[in-house]
Design a protein around this motif. Structure first.
Motif, short mmCIF file in Angstrom:
data_model
loop_
_atom_site.label_atom_id
_atom_site.label_comp_id
_atom_site.label_asym_id
_atom_site.label_seq_id
_atom_site.Cartn_x
_atom_site.Cartn_y
_atom_site.Cartn_z
N LEU A 20 -16.40 119.80 70.31
CA LEU A 20 -16.67 120.90 71.23
C LEU A 20 -15.43 121.14 72.08
N ALA A 21 -15.19 122.39 72.40
CA ALA A 21 -14.06 122.77 73.26
C ALA A 21 -14.63 123.47 74.49
N GLN A 22 -14.06 123.14 75.65
CA GLN A 22 -14.51 123.77 76.89
C GLN A 22 -13.66 125.00 77.16
N ARG A 23 -14.33 126.13 77.41
CA ARG A 23 -13.60 127.36 77.69
C ARG A 23 -12.83 127.21 78.99
N PRO A 24 -11.51 127.48 78.95
CA PRO A 24 -10.68 127.26 80.14
C PRO A 24 -10.90 128.32 81.22
N GLU A 25 -10.48 127.97 82.43
CA GLU A 25 -10.53 128.91 83.55
C GLU A 25 -9.79 130.18 83.18
N GLY A 26 -10.29 131.31 83.67
CA GLY A 26 -9.64 132.58 83.41
C GLY A 26 -10.22 133.32 82.22
N LYS A 27 -10.98 132.64 81.37
CA LYS A 27 -11.63 133.29 80.23
C LYS A 27 -13.09 133.55 80.59
N SER A 28 -13.69 134.52 79.90
CA SER A 28 -15.11 134.74 80.12
C SER A 28 -15.87 133.48 79.71
N VAL A 95 -4.34 115.80 64.49
CA VAL A 95 -5.31 115.35 65.49
C VAL A 95 -5.55 116.51 66.45
N PRO A 96 -6.81 116.98 66.57
CA PRO A 96 -7.09 118.10 67.46
C PRO A 96 -6.67 117.81 68.91
N LYS A 97 -5.93 118.76 69.47
CA LYS A 97 -5.51 118.69 70.88
C LYS A 97 -5.71 120.07 71.49
N GLY A 98 -6.16 120.12 72.73
CA GLY A 98 -6.36 121.40 73.41
C GLY A 98 -5.02 122.02 73.78
N ARG A 99 -4.54 122.93 72.96
CA ARG A 99 -3.22 123.53 73.17
C ARG A 99 -3.25 124.68 74.17
N GLU A 100 -4.43 125.08 74.62
CA GLU A 100 -4.55 126.18 75.58
C GLU A 100 -5.17 125.67 76.88
N GLY A 101 -5.05 124.38 77.13
CA GLY A 101 -5.57 123.80 78.36
C GLY A 101 -7.05 123.47 78.31
N GLN A 102 -7.68 123.64 77.18
CA GLN A 102 -9.11 123.38 77.08
C GLN A 102 -9.38 121.90 76.85
#
Length: 132
Positions: A20-28, A95-102
């Motif tokens: 699961l990925a958490q939607r970062p601040e600034g996105k809907s 290896v999955p990494k949150g590249r957009e701050g997520q």
């Protein structure tokens, strides 16, 4: 109402957990947890969009042939209608990494109720519990 086509994936590791990925601040819908994926661009198939999005957002490489059609979500939000083909995937490189701050979290399907999700994702949970 505008129709938005978004492709998503249940990345399933060898322990049966789903990423699961958490939607970062600034996105809907910021702060909510979702399955990785994104908008299908003009000229792309849903699978091609996922391959592109997973490379951009998570830094992993997935072959289109590893994406297995699973189900779809259809949900009316206030300003658009979401149509989301959902795939499963058991094999990728990197290896999955949150590249957009997520933030990312590997979660057993039975534990997903503890993660607030967008309305379109919630109906997918019963099927995912049967999958693993």
């Amino acid at each position: 109402m505008k129709l938005v086509l978004v492709s998503a994936v249940a990345l399933i590791d060898d322990q049966g957990r789903i990423l699961l990925a958490q939607r970062p601040e600034g996105k809907s819908l910021a702060g909510l947890w979702e399955f990785p994926g994104g908008k299908v661009e003009a000229g792309e198939t849903p699978e091609e969009a996922l391959v592109r999005e997973l490379a951009e957002e998570l830094g992993i490489s997935v072959a289109c042939g590893e994406l297995q059609p699973l189900t779809f979500a259809s949900h009316a939000y206030e300003s658009f209608h979401l149509l989301m083909p959902v795939f499963s995937c058991h094999a990728w490189e990197g290896v999955p990494k949150g590249r957009e701050g997520q933030a990312l979290e590997w979660v057993k399907p039975c534990d997903m109720d503890g993660f607030p999700m967008p309305p379109a994702d919630i109906p997918l949970l019963p099927l995912l519990r049967k999958l693993t």
